[in-house]
Design an enzyme around this catalytic site. Sequence first.
Site, PDB file in Angstrom:
ATOM      1  N   LYS A  22       0.833  -1.215   0.000  1.00  0.00           N
ATOM      2  CA  LYS A  22       0.000   0.000   0.000  1.00  0.00           C
ATOM      3  C   LYS A  22       0.863   1.258   0.000  1.00  0.00           C
ATOM      4  O   LYS A  22       0.615   2.192  -0.769  1.00  0.00           O
ATOM      5  CB  LYS A  22      -0.909   0.005   1.235  1.00  0.00           C
ATOM      6  CG  LYS A  22      -1.568   1.333   1.511  1.00  0.00           C
ATOM      7  CD  LYS A  22      -2.327   1.340   2.816  1.00  0.00           C
ATOM      8  CE  LYS A  22      -1.522   1.683   4.029  1.00  0.00           C
ATOM      9  NZ  LYS A  22      -1.174   3.108   4.234  1.00  0.00           N
ATOM     10  N   ASN A  23       1.880   1.277   0.867  1.00  0.00           N
ATOM     11  CA  ASN A  23       2.677   2.499   1.001  1.00  0.00           C
ATOM     12  C   ASN A  23       3.571   2.763  -0.201  1.00  0.00           C
ATOM     13  O   ASN A  23       4.140   3.844  -0.326  1.00  0.00           O
ATOM     14  CB  ASN A  23       3.519   2.449   2.279  1.00  0.00           C
ATOM     15  CG  ASN A  23       2.658   2.653   3.511  1.00  0.00           C
ATOM     16  OD1 ASN A  23       1.481   2.995   3.400  1.00  0.00           O
ATOM     17  ND2 ASN A  23       3.242   2.444   4.679  1.00  0.00           N
ATOM     18  N   CYS A 117      -3.641  13.009  13.674  1.00  0.00           N
ATOM     19  CA  CYS A 117      -3.696  11.606  13.282  1.00  0.00           C
ATOM     20  C   CYS A 117      -3.725  10.758  14.546  1.00  0.00           C
ATOM     21  O   CYS A 117      -3.157  11.145  15.565  1.00  0.00           O
ATOM     22  CB  CYS A 117      -2.463  11.302  12.456  1.00  0.00           C
ATOM     23  SG  CYS A 117      -2.339   9.594  11.998  1.00  0.00           S
ATOM     24  N   ARG A 122       1.584  14.566  13.171  1.00  0.00           N
ATOM     25  CA  ARG A 122       2.300  14.268  11.922  1.00  0.00           C
ATOM     26  C   ARG A 122       2.333  15.508  11.041  1.00  0.00           C
ATOM     27  O   ARG A 122       1.589  15.611  10.073  1.00  0.00           O
ATOM     28  CB  ARG A 122       1.636  13.088  11.200  1.00  0.00           C
ATOM     29  CG  ARG A 122       1.737  11.798  11.984  1.00  0.00           C
ATOM     30  CD  ARG A 122       0.969  10.683  11.342  1.00  0.00           C
ATOM     31  NE  ARG A 122       1.662  10.049  10.243  1.00  0.00           N
ATOM     32  CZ  ARG A 122       1.162   9.043   9.550  1.00  0.00           C
ATOM     33  NH1 ARG A 122      -0.032   8.573   9.845  1.00  0.00           N
ATOM     34  NH2 ARG A 122       1.847   8.500   8.560  1.00  0.00           N
ATOM     35  N   ASP A 305       5.390   0.333  11.900  1.00  0.00           N
ATOM     36  CA  ASP A 305       4.102  -0.222  11.481  1.00  0.00           C
ATOM     37  C   ASP A 305       3.883  -1.650  11.985  1.00  0.00           C
ATOM     38  O   ASP A 305       2.767  -2.167  11.912  1.00  0.00           O
ATOM     39  CB  ASP A 305       3.972  -0.189   9.948  1.00  0.00           C
ATOM     40  CG  ASP A 305       3.701   1.220   9.441  1.00  0.00           C
ATOM     41  OD1 ASP A 305       3.432   2.103  10.270  1.00  0.00           O
ATOM     42  OD2 ASP A 305       3.761   1.424   8.216  1.00  0.00           O
ATOM     43  N   ARG A 397      -8.132   0.018   5.305  1.00  0.00           N
ATOM     44  CA  ARG A 397      -7.271   0.927   4.538  1.00  0.00           C
ATOM     45  C   ARG A 397      -6.090   0.159   3.945  1.00  0.00           C
ATOM     46  O   ARG A 397      -5.605   0.516   2.874  1.00  0.00           O
ATOM     47  CB  ARG A 397      -6.721   2.028   5.449  1.00  0.00           C
ATOM     48  CG  ARG A 397      -7.749   3.028   5.924  1.00  0.00           C
ATOM     49  CD  ARG A 397      -7.125   4.018   6.876  1.00  0.00           C
ATOM     50  NE  ARG A 397      -5.809   4.390   6.375  1.00  0.00           N
ATOM     51  CZ  ARG A 397      -4.773   4.724   7.123  1.00  0.00           C
ATOM     52  NH1 ARG A 397      -4.894   4.763   8.422  1.00  0.00           N
ATOM     53  NH2 ARG A 397      -3.623   5.031   6.575  1.00  0.00           N
TER      54      ARG A 397
END
Length: 418
Positions: A22-23, A117, A122, A305, A397
């Site tokens: 995803k990133n 966030c 952030r 993460d 997500r």
Amino acid sequence: MDKLVIEGGRVLNGVITASGAKNSALPVIVATALAEEESLLENVPHGTDVEHICDILSSLGVAVRWDGPGRLRINGAGLNRVQAPYELVRKMRASFYVAGLLLGRLGEAVVPLPGGCSIGSRPVDYHIKGFEALGAQVALEHGYMKAYAKRLTGAKYYVSRASVGATINTMLAAVLAEGTTVLENAAREPEVVDLANLLNAMGAKIRGAGMDVIRIEGVKRLHGTEHEIIPDRIEVGSYLILGAMTGGKVVVENAMGEHLRSVLASLGAIGVEIEESTTAICVQRKDRLTPLNIATQQYPGFPTDLQAPFSVLLTQSDGVSTVRETVFDGRFKYVDELRRMGADIQVERDTAIITGPTQLTGAPVEATDLRGGMALVIGALAAEGKSEVIGLEHIDRGYERLEHKLQNLGACVQRISV
Ligand code: UD1
């Protein structure tokens, strides 16, 4: 609003295939719109973050079209609007990548500032300093960043902290700038390298991605290309941790072990058995797990993460472990929910102190962020009895077809629309 109903305590076994990262997909999708030709991306994950970035590009005039599972066609020829809509951008911080795209292609960007966030503050000050270093005039007005440059020019930019987002956004703006940009203290994450590989395939001249100095020689235009997104190292890591947690033998395919060295080393250090091939990683837990002290770091250190998923696993270690979070300042919100499942975790400032082993017990819990949410799912799958996980919009997500993948491993999990 959906919820996951999980009957935990089963030993999970089998093969799971990881999706594309995803990133990586988010900046890569944005970057393809730097060209006025069509590009084809493969191995694109289909979570809601990817849907959002596609919607934002469409709203700016870019043609975006799914062409089969994981295949996305994007043509930036129609890019003609400089203002990204607040109602789309506010849903996801990575939307701010369109600032680099718009400045690079159209010389002007009006993008809402991302708000707070759930994992901590952030800011985007390093992104903005990057644009300014390239000669853009930037103003912050009424919640928007307004940036303008007749022509961006290459420059030396030392990023105060090796920020993934700032590195990516500055690269996006610099590829079409006049002259050479040198990014110092750049982020070294594999997603930065994937983006550089895509851009080079489009005709950019980028050297050094994956190291802390990236040199970008500006080019006049970019062309369309075909590119396959790298596997999602965070998804792979999550499923490896899940395998270790539930005690079976789990093989994750479409995995690149070289992107997960620190995680594999940590799994090995607590007693999880690991086998690797070129494209797959297998975990198996045979013995009791031992405790460990870890700290999150920028790549190639332990990824923030996977801090929450790994902390859940450490509840099964025999003794006291510590997990220090050094990247974000609010990333322990999931701990309170995990305690409701019986976990013995105390948080002192930036460190979680975890005492185990604990037999977790099923409970209703709420996900408040993406990775913390996955940690709760992992906990629920190992817990005795029934759990209900709400807040799935966070988990959706970044984890594509979550319950299907889990069911393939033998998990008793169902998504119910409430
Ligand atoms: C990206 C990832 C996220 C991951 C993180 C760190 C995406 C879409 N998200 O987030 O999943 O957890 O990298 O690996 O790829 N900072 C500033 N000012 C800035 C930018 C960052 O102070 O302008 C700070 C942040 O608050 C944070 C640290 O720098 O404390 C690192 O952030 P960064 O590497 O930029 O993370 P993201 O790109 O937001």
